[in-house]
Design an enzyme around this catalytic site. Structure first.
Site, mmCIF file in Angstrom:
data_model
loop_
_atom_site.group_PDB
_atom_site.id
_atom_site.type_symbol
_atom_site.label_atom_id
_atom_site.label_comp_id
_atom_site.label_asym_id
_atom_site.label_seq_id
_atom_site.Cartn_x
_atom_site.Cartn_y
_atom_site.Cartn_z
ATOM 1 N N ALA A 12 3.866 1.442 -0.723
ATOM 2 C CA ALA A 12 4.616 1.468 -2.625
ATOM 3 C C ALA A 12 3.628 2.490 -3.511
ATOM 4 C CB ALA A 12 4.917 0.567 -3.060
ATOM 5 N N SER A 13 2.678 2.168 -3.537
ATOM 6 C CA SER A 13 1.471 1.997 -4.482
ATOM 7 C C SER A 13 1.365 3.946 -4.411
ATOM 8 C CB SER A 13 -0.439 1.484 -4.124
ATOM 9 O OG SER A 13 -0.996 1.695 -3.520
ATOM 10 N N LYS A 14 0.971 3.925 -3.122
ATOM 11 C CA LYS A 14 0.650 5.251 -2.942
ATOM 12 C C LYS A 14 1.469 6.461 -3.227
ATOM 13 C CE LYS A 14 -3.662 4.695 -1.633
ATOM 14 N NZ LYS A 14 -4.561 5.167 -2.765
ATOM 15 N N TYR B 184 0.292 -1.269 -0.402
ATOM 16 C CA TYR B 184 0.166 -0.297 -0.119
ATOM 17 C C TYR B 184 1.037 1.477 0.054
ATOM 18 C CZ TYR B 184 -3.720 2.756 1.261
ATOM 19 O OH TYR B 184 -4.808 4.046 1.311
#
Length: 241
Positions: A153-155, A151
């Site tokens: 990394a995605s954000k 999460y």
């Protein structure tokens, strides 16, 4: 011409409140969600408010489906003036035990989904020489969080997209910003609602209301923020001080 706002993940949580708030700024409100069965009451509320709402079932990870949806929105409403990328998921777990599928799926929805939507909506905005894109990042993307490698990394990636897109599109009259919420009182965080250990990590000692995040998104979509682009604004009760 009436303005059109597109909100992914718009059937619930932050996305739903954003749709309600943006209805004061745009006549056409397009709710994009994997599960539009939950959007019926919202669509009726928007219609009763005098708006022209539309619900679209879409998997934002599907590049070609997103392209088709963007083109259909443009054909039906004539423009895409505001794009809010709210669609997001969590599949938390400690790094040593995280499965590849959990990492890949979170990256696909949260990061690639944001890319797909911008990739296919931005050309429409560029051609009309106006538009505002608001992406939903997170404090997990600005400061990291144990148990949320995927999460976070995605954000963090959403922040990179935001800044790069802002640089690329500024000369065409299109702005791109991000908001980074902390804990927000939605279904996604329901498990933490009464967790004192979690609330104690927030200087304000409470979660944000979805409407508070929606208000910030509306500001970034408005003419009042016409000189703001490429920024990430935290709305986290002081978590990232």
């Amino acid at each position: 011409m009436a303005k059109t706002a597109v909100i992914t993940g718009g059937a619930s949580g932050i996305g739903k409140q954003t749709a309600i708030r943006l209805a004061q700024m745009a006549e056409n409100i397009v709710i994009v969600d994997m599960n539009i069965d939950n959007a019926g009451e919202l669509i009726e509320q928007l219609r009763q408010s005098g708006n022209n709402p539309k619900a679209v079932s879409l998997d934002v990870t599907d590049f070609d489906a997103v392209k088709q949806t963007a083109n259909e929105i443009k054909k039906e409403f004539g423009s895409i003036d505001i794009l809010v990328n709210c669609a997001g998921i969590r599949k938390d777990g400690l790094l040593a035990m995280m499965k590849e599928e959990a990492f890949d799926r979170v990256i696909a929805v949260n990061l690639k989904g944001t890319f797909n939507m911008i990739r296919h909506c931005a050309p429409i905005m560029m051609k009309q020489k106006s538009g505002s894109i608001i992406n939903i990042s997170s404090v997990a993307g600005t400061m990291g969080n144990a148990g949320q490698t995927n999460y976070s990394a995605s954000k963090a990636g959403v922040i990179g997209i935001t800044k790069s897109v802002a640089r690329e599109l500024v000369s065409r009259g299109v702005r791109c910003n991000a908001v980074a919420p902390g804990f927000v009182g939605t279904e996604m965080t329901a498990e933490f609602a009464d967790n004192r250990d979690v609330l104690d990590t927030i200087p304000m000692k409470r979660m944000a209301e979805p409407s508070e995040v929606a208000e910030l998104i509306a500001f970034l979509a408005s003419d009042s923020s016409s000189y703001i682009t490429g920024q990430v604004i935290n709305i986290d009760g002081g978590m990232d001080i």
